[in-house]
Design a protein around this motif. Structure first.
Motif: not given
Length: 391
Positions: A320-322, A339-345, A349-352
Motif C-alpha cells: 500500500e505504500r512502498v 532533474k534530480k531523483q529524490p532519495s527513495f527513503i 517518509n513523506l505523509t500522504e
C-alpha cells in the motif's frame, strides 16, 4: 398328545415386547442420567430447567451446595441478571465459571459490585460479556479488593479519564484485579521502573500485555536478562518494545523470524542490530518480512546495510505504500520530469498529502498515469479532492 405352549404366543410376545421397551427406555434414561447420586434434587432440577445447564454441570453444583434446599436465592440472582439485560448464555457462563455467584445476596453483594463496574463504563451487552467470563469478580470484596486493585491499575494508565484503557485491560486480562495484584503487580512495576520503564512506556506495556504484570518476578527478571543479552541496555527506550516482542511470541516463532533474515544473508550481528533498532520488526508476519526484504534488495536494489541501518523500512506496508510510490517515481524518472531523483527513503517518509503534492499534483499533464500507478484513481476524482480542499 400334549401340546407344548410356545414361548412366543401372542400374549407372551406382547409381554416380551412390553418388557423390552421398558428395559430399552430405562437403559436410555440411565445413560443420560448422572451416575452419581443427586443430593439436592430441587436445585438440580432448577439448574436444568431454568438455567439450562447440562445434567453433569447441574449435578456438580447442586451436590456442592447440597445444604441449600431453597431455590429462592438462585432465582433472585437469575432474575437480577436478566433485568440487567444479560443473555441466557451470559448467565449460564457466569454460573459455570463461579457457581458461588448463584447463592449471593442481590442487594447486599451483587448490586454494589455491578454498579461499580457500570460506573467504570461497563454497561449493557459488554457488561454481560465481561461478567460471563469473569464472574469470580462478583465473589471478591468490593471495598477490600476490587476498589483498591482498580485504583492500582488506574494509576498506571496515564490520561485515561474515560477509563477506555482500563476497560481494555480488564477485558483482556481480568486476572489483573483478581490474582495477587497487591503483591505481584506492585513488585513487578517496581522492578520494571528500576529498568527505566516508566510513565508512558509502563502504561503502553500494561495496555498491550496486562498478563506481563502477573508473571512471577523471577520469570520477569529472567526475561529482562535475556533481552539485555541481545544487546539492549536497561536504560534504553527500546527495552520495553523488545520485552513486548520476546514475550508475545514463542521461542520457535522468534527463531523462525530471525532465520528469515538470515536466509537473505544477513549475519547474526546484522540480525541483532536490526532487532535492537526496531524490536517490533520481528512481530511482522513471515510473509511481510519476506516480501519487504525481497523488494528492497532485488527490485529497488538497496544494499543490505541500508536495511540494517534503517529496519523501520520493513515495517511499512509494501503493497500500500512502498510499491505504489516506487511505481510513481519510475514513471517520473522515465519521463525525466525531475532533474534530480529524490532519495527513495525520503519519499517513503513523506505523509500522504506531502507525497501527492510533490509527486502528483505538480505534474498535471501526467496526473492520470501517475494516479493510476499510485492507487488507480481517476483524474476526475483527484480534481474533486482538490476542489474540496480549495473550498
Amino acid at each position: 398328545m400334549q401340546t407344548v405352549k410356545s414361548p412366543f404366543s401372542t400374549s407372551s410376545l406382547y409381554n416380551f415386547l412390553a418388557n423390552a421397551k421398558h428395559l430399552f427406555n430405562f437403559a436410555i434414561f440411565s445413560s443420560l442420567a448422572p451416575t452419581s447420586k443427586v443430593l439436592n434434587p430441587n436445585l438440580f432440577h432448577y439448574l436444568i430447567k431454568t438455567v439450562k445447564l447440562s445434567e453433569t454441570q447441574a449435578l456438580t453444583i447442586s451436590n456442592r451446595y447440597s445444604h441449600i434446599k431453597s431455590t429462592a436465592t438462585p432465582q433472585s440472582v437469575y432474575q437480577f441478571f436478566q433485568n440487567l439485560g444479560f443473555s441466557d448464555s451470559h448467565i449460564r457462563s457466569a454460573i459455570r465459571v463461579s457457581p458461588q455467584v448463584l447463592f449471593s445476596t442481590v442487594d447486599k453483594s451483587l448490586k454494589p459490585k455491578i454498579k461499580f463496574f457500570q460506573d467504570l463504563g461497563l454497561v449493557g451487552y459488554e457488561l454481560g460479556k465481561f461478567i460471563s467470563k469473569n464472574s469470580t469478580v462478583l465473589t471478591a470484596s468490593l471495598e477490600k479488593k476490587l476498589v483498591p486493585r482498580i485504583e492500582i491499575v488506574k494509576k498506571l494508565l496515564l490520561n485515561d479519564e474515560e477509563n477506555k484503557d482500563l476497560l481494555k485491560v480488564l477485558t483482556r486480562c481480568y486476572w489483573i484485579i483478581s490474582k495477587y495484584p497487591e503483591s505481584r503487580l506492585v513488585s513487578n512495576v517496581a522492578f520494571l521502573e528500576s529498568c527505566g520503564i516508566v510513565g508512558s512506556q509502563l502504561s503502553m506495556l500494561l495496555r498491550r500485555q496486562p498478563r506481563f504484570f502477573l508473571m512471577q518476578e523471577s520469570a520477569l527478571r529472567e526475561l529482562v536478562s535475556r533481552v539485555v543479552n541481545m544487546g539492549f541496555s536497561v536504560d534504553s527506550r527500546m527495552l520495553v518494545y523488545a520485552l513486548y516482542t520476546v514475550n508475545c511470541m514463542s521461542d520457535e516463532t522468534f527463531t523462525k523470524k530471525v532465520e528469515i533474515l538470515k536466509s537473505f544473508e544477513f549475519s547474526e550481528y546484522e540480525c541483532r542490530e536490526m532487532f535492537r533498532k526496531q524490536p517490533n520488526l520481528l512481530r511482522s508476519s513471515e510473509k511481510k518480512l519476506k516480501l519487504g526484504i525481497d523488494f528492497f534488495l532485488n527490485t529497488i536494489k538497496f544494499k543490505k546495510e541500508v536495511l540494517v541501518y534503517k529496519p523501520t523500512l520493513l515495517m511499512m506496508s509494501i503493497e500500500e505504500r512502498v510499491i505504489p510510490r516506487y511505481k510513481v517515481l519510475e514513471i517520473i524518472k522515465s519521463k525525466k520530469l525531475l532533474k534530480k531523483q529524490p532519495s527513495f527513503i525520503n519519499v517513503l517518509n513523506l505523509t500522504e498529502d506531502e507525497f501527492m503534492q510533490k509527486f502528483i499534483a505538480r505534474f498535471p499533464n501526467e496526473a492520470v498515469e501517475l494516479l493510476v500507478a499510485y492507487e488507480g484513481r481517476t483524474l476526475e476524482s483527484f480534481s474533486e479532492k482538490e476542489e474540496e480542499g480549495e473550498e
